[in-house]
Structures are given as structure tokens and as C-alpha cells.
Design a protein around this motif. Structure first.
Motif, short mmCIF file in Angstrom:
data_model
loop_
_atom_site.label_atom_id
_atom_site.label_comp_id
_atom_site.label_asym_id
_atom_site.label_seq_id
_atom_site.Cartn_x
_atom_site.Cartn_y
_atom_site.Cartn_z
N UNK A 1 0.99 -1.18 -0.16
CA UNK A 1 0.08 -0.09 -0.06
C UNK A 1 0.71 1.29 0.04
N UNK A 2 1.97 1.30 0.83
CA UNK A 2 2.73 2.57 0.97
C UNK A 2 4.15 2.43 0.13
N UNK A 3 4.59 1.19 -0.17
CA UNK A 3 5.76 1.16 -0.76
C UNK A 3 5.78 0.70 -2.13
N UNK A 4 4.52 0.24 -2.48
CA UNK A 4 4.12 -0.36 -3.97
C UNK A 4 5.25 -1.43 -4.32
N UNK A 5 5.59 -2.25 -3.36
CA UNK A 5 6.24 -3.32 -3.50
C UNK A 5 5.56 -4.49 -4.38
N UNK A 6 6.10 -5.10 -5.53
CA UNK A 6 5.15 -5.86 -6.28
C UNK A 6 4.79 -7.28 -5.56
N UNK A 7 3.56 -7.37 -6.08
CA UNK A 7 3.06 -8.74 -5.16
C UNK A 7 3.98 -9.89 -5.24
N UNK B 1 2.82 12.01 -0.76
CA UNK B 1 4.32 11.34 -0.73
C UNK B 1 4.99 11.81 0.65
N UNK B 2 5.65 10.96 1.37
CA UNK B 2 6.67 11.29 2.38
C UNK B 2 7.86 10.33 2.22
N UNK B 3 8.77 10.96 1.60
CA UNK B 3 9.97 10.03 1.37
C UNK B 3 9.65 8.90 0.25
N UNK B 4 10.05 7.85 0.59
CA UNK B 4 9.68 6.67 -0.26
C UNK B 4 8.28 6.44 -0.08
#
Length: 467
Positions: free
Chosen positions: A170-176, A412-415
Motif C-alpha cells: 500500500x505504501x511502498x508499492x512492492x510488487x505482489x 508522498x513522504x520520502x519513499x
């Protein structure tokens, strides 16, 4: 010598004999497919009622043993279970027929609805129907979070894994796929290290009661000759399926190039078939992240429309991917007409989404006894299931933003980035209908199908009234 010849002849006869007549099996699998509404839980229940309770073709113990194996695999477990039992009863041909029939009604229904969607989607009736379905689908996804979470999050470690997966996507958008691999690795290593939080009991019955149940089935306790481990058969069959799966994708890449929409569809949904553990809702999170946000094949609201189609038609819920492929082809037809491109894209999507299920079953089913009781593997799957809860929560929030609000914005806050609603764009009708659908599901215990149909009817009425 005479006894040896007789035994060889008996083995040959056993190898060629179906457990049940193939014609009867085809009728039953057609019936199972036509009644396969309500997602994997409903589909598995239908299969169990017909194959175990009514026909008594296989016993309870064997059915649940097969289901446990299918739940270890990526892709739709109900579809894989149909292939497995079809193969067990009628050899390779039986598995191919059972798996194909399980998908066919949903494929035809969603293809027809997709035509209606792109050709008549601007009609008030159609707009209203999909408005209602979107709100109901949001309630269904929220229910999935609670249902799967109550089963998977049995301790604080699993809750922490789910929370970590949610933050990552949700926050970092790491791939599933990375979330699945990471969770599986954590569970595998922790189980091997003896961490109690990752231990889980088997899902099947054992002991004398289960054996008696299997004795009462037509198959009984016998392992059919064709179901015994045979490396040559597994390599030959799975090799042919792998070629049927991957050669068309390679041909598209070579002839059309990697940037062509059909090449992208073949690659994207092939990757999805490999990494999507955790059921259809986890798949939807992956598809929504990539097909909507990255590839731009469809809009968020359209993803909900496709899910509404899949929820109200027979077959696996993952059939929603067919609708995604259809729209991708329709909007990127190249030299083809839009409907021709869309139809080809829908067929291609279905092919690369479901063919891997046949591959997994035929490659591994004869060897599943070696996988039973594997503690490390059980731990890996427990961790993946916990992580999937966080992924589905992400999906519920993502859907909610786009169903309940007309506008969203990114912070957006940093990454770290996150989508937030523009509060003044709240859709009051959507909120009311979503609350009504949630009440129907959670409080009144109405079935998913009834809730979806009622919401669709409400949506049509509201749209006509508002216009």
C-alpha cells in the motif's frame, strides 16, 4: 511364469480402465461447472457434494488430500481440484475434460457480457447495473478480508506478517510476487528452525474414520495404476503442456515484438499464473496494481465491473482476468478491428491463465504423497496466506477509494506514497448502497449472488430515478 504373465495382463488392464465411465463423468463435470457460483469455497462445496456425497466416486480423505495439494499451488484451487479428480477417475483425458468444462461456462458468459459492456455500456440500464455491482463487490472484498483473516491470522506473528505485507504494497508499492516470495521464504526458514507460530495442522481427516469413508467410495482405498508415480509420464505430459503454454507466447514475442499488447498479455498473465498464491482476491490485487496503474489497460471502476461479472457467472473468480485482457485488446487493436482484437485477447488471456493449472497437476499429482506432512512447506504456505490478508486489505481500500469517491489524490513522504480521497467528492448513493450490501452479507447472512443481484437491481433503479 504363468503367474507373471497374468499379473502383467492384470496391470495392463488396470492401466487402461477408467474408475467411472467417461460419459457419465462428462455429464457430472458439466453439472459441476454450471453450478460453480460463489467463488472457490462455493465451487469446492458443489464438487464435494456431487462427487463425494452423491456419486461416492472418491472418499472424504482422498478429496481433502487432493485439495490440500491444490492449495499449495499458484492459481485457482477449485479448478485444479477438478483437474486432479478428473485425472484420478479417468486418467489424463479425464483431467483435461474436467478442467476444460470447469472453465468453459464462465468464459462464454464473461465474453458475452464483455461484448455488451463495450457496445452498450453507455445505456442507462447497463450503467445502473454496474454501479450497483461495484458497491456490492466492495462489500464482498471486505468480507474476504475478514473471512481469510480469521482463518490465517491465528497468532501475533501471522498478524505481523499481514501488516508488513499491507505496508509493503500500500505504501511502498512492492510488487505482489516479491511479497509472496518473501513471505514464503520467511515461513519456510522459520518452520525449519522450529518456530511454533508457523506450525499448522493438516486440513484432511485421518485415522480409521477417514479410511472407512474412502472404503465406501467407488475408488475405495486403491491407488489406480495411472495414479502411481511415473516420472516418464509426468515429464512427457507436463512437457507437452508447457510447450502449449509457452510456445504461443514466444511466437507472439518473436512476430509482434515485446511492446505489442498481445505479447504483453501473454507475458503478464503467464507471470501471474506462476506467482499468484492465496486465491482470486490476491490475484485481483496484483492485476489491479499492474493492469490499471502500470499498463493502463483499464480504469479502476472497470476492474470492479469485471469482478462483478466474475462474481455473478459460473466458474473461477479469476475469470475476471479475461475481461481485463478483452479491454486491453479492444483499446489496442493494431491492424485488427477492436472486437476481433478483444476476442483474441480474451482467448489468449484465458489460455495462459488456466493452462498452467493442468501443468501443475499433471507434473506433481502422482508424487503428492511425498509432500504430505512436510513441515517446512506447511510453514511457507501459512506465511504466504497471512501475507495475502494484507494484500487483500490493500485491495479493499483501493476499491473503496474508487467506488466511494469521484476523486483521489496522492500523498508522498520520502519513499512512502499513498492514495487519499478528496472528501468533497464522496458519492452518497455509492456509500448508501455499499452499507446496504455489507449489512446484507454480514448481518443478514445473504449469499453473495443474492446480494450482487439485489445491488444490481437497486443500481438500475437509482440510475433511472436520478436521470
Amino acid at each position: 511364469m504363468t503367474d507373471l504373465v497374468k499379473n502383467a495382463a492384470a496391470r495392463s488392464s488396470s492401466a487402461e480402465r477408467d474408475v467411472v465411465p467417461l460419459g457419465e463423468a462428462i455429464k457430472v463435470w458439466t453439472r459441476v461447472a454450471a453450478l460453480s457460483f460463489g467463488g472457490p469455497a462455493g465451487q469446492i462445496a458443489v464438487m464435494h457434494r456431487i462427487v463425494v456425497d452423491e456419486k461416492k466416486w472418491v472418499g472424504e480423505h482422498r478429496f481433502l488430500h487432493a485439495l490440500n495439494y491444490c492449495m499449495l499451488l499458484p492459481g485457482p484451487e477449485a479448478h485444479q481440484l477438478a483437474i486432479y479428480i478428473g485425472w484420478l477417475l479417468n486418467r489424463t483425458l479425464g483431467g483435461m475434460i474436467a478442467g476444460s468444462l470447469f472453465v468453459l461456462p464462465g468464459f462464454l458468459a464473461i465474453l458475452a457480457l464483455s461484448y455488451v459492456y463495450v457496445m452498450f455500456g453507455n445505456l442507462t440500464f447497463i450503467d445502473g447495473m454496474f454501479f450497483g455491482l461495484k458497491c456490492a463487490v466492495l462489500a464482498v472484498v471486505i468480507q474476504a478480508v475478514f473471512r481469510i483473516g480469521s482463518r490465517a491470522l491465528k497468532n501475533r506473528t501471522m498478524i505481523a506478517l499481514a501488516a508488513t505485507a499491507f505496508v509493503a504494497i500500500f505504501f511502498l508499492h512492492v510488487p505482489f510476487p516479491l511479497i509472496v516470495v518473501g513471505a514464503g521464504l520467511i515461513g519456510y526458514l522459520a518452520s525449519r528452525g522450529g518456530v511454533a507460530a508457523f506450525k499448522a495442522g493438516g486440513g484432511h481427516k485421518s485415522g480409521p474414520g477417514a479410511i472407512l469413508e474412502d472404503k465406501d467410495s467407488i475408488l475405495g482405498e486403491e491407488i489406480p495404476f495411472h495414479a502411481r508415480p511415473n516420472l516418464a509420464w509426468s515429464l512427457k505430459t507436463s512437457g507437452a503442456l508447457a510447450a502449449a503454454w509457452l510456445i504461443p507466447v514466444a511466437a507472439l514475442l518473436i512476430t509482434l515484438g515485446p511492446d505489442n499488447v498481445f505479447s504483453k498479455i501473454g507475458i503478464f498473465f503467464s507471470e501471474m499464473a506462476i506467482v499468484t498464491f492465496g486465491g482470486a482476491y490476491a490475484v485481483l490485487a496484483y492485476v489491479a496494481q499492474e493492469a490499471v496503474q502500470q499498463l493502463g489497460w483499464l480504469r479502476p471502476g472497470e476492474m470492479l465491473d469485471g469482478l462483478g461479472m466474475a462474481e455473478t457467472t459460473p466458474g473461477p473468480l479469476i475469470m475476471v482476468t479475461q475481461f481485463v485482457g478483452f479491454l486491453a485488446g479492444y483499446r489496442n487493436p493494431g491492424t485488427l478491428s477492436p472486437l476481433t482484437a478483444a476476442t483474441f485477447a480474451a482467448v489468449l488471456t484465458t489460455w495462459v491463465t488456466f493452462l498452467p493449472s493442468f501443468f501443475w497437476i499433471f507434473a506433481g499429482a502422482p508424487f503428492i504423497e511425498k509432500m504430505r506432512g512436510n513441515i517446512a512447506l506447511t510453514g511457507a504456505m501459512s506465511a504466504i496466506t497471512a501475507a495475502v490478508v494484507g494484500v487483500i486489505l490493500n485491495l479493499a481500500i483501493w476499491f473503496g477509494l474508487h467506488v466511494l469517491f469521484h476523486e483521489t489524490t496522492s500523498l508522498t513522504y520520502g519513499s512512502w506514497t499513498m492514495d487519499t480521497p478528496v472528501l468533497t467528492s464522496l458519492s452518497l448513493p455509492s456509500l448508501i448502497l455499499t452499507l446496504l450490501a455489507a449489512t446484507a452479507i454480514f448481518r443478514l447472512r445473504m449469499s453473495v449472488i443474492t446480494t450482487l443481484l439485489a445491488s444490481a437491481a437497486f443500481g438500475v433503479g437509482w440510475t433511472i430515478f436520478a436521470s
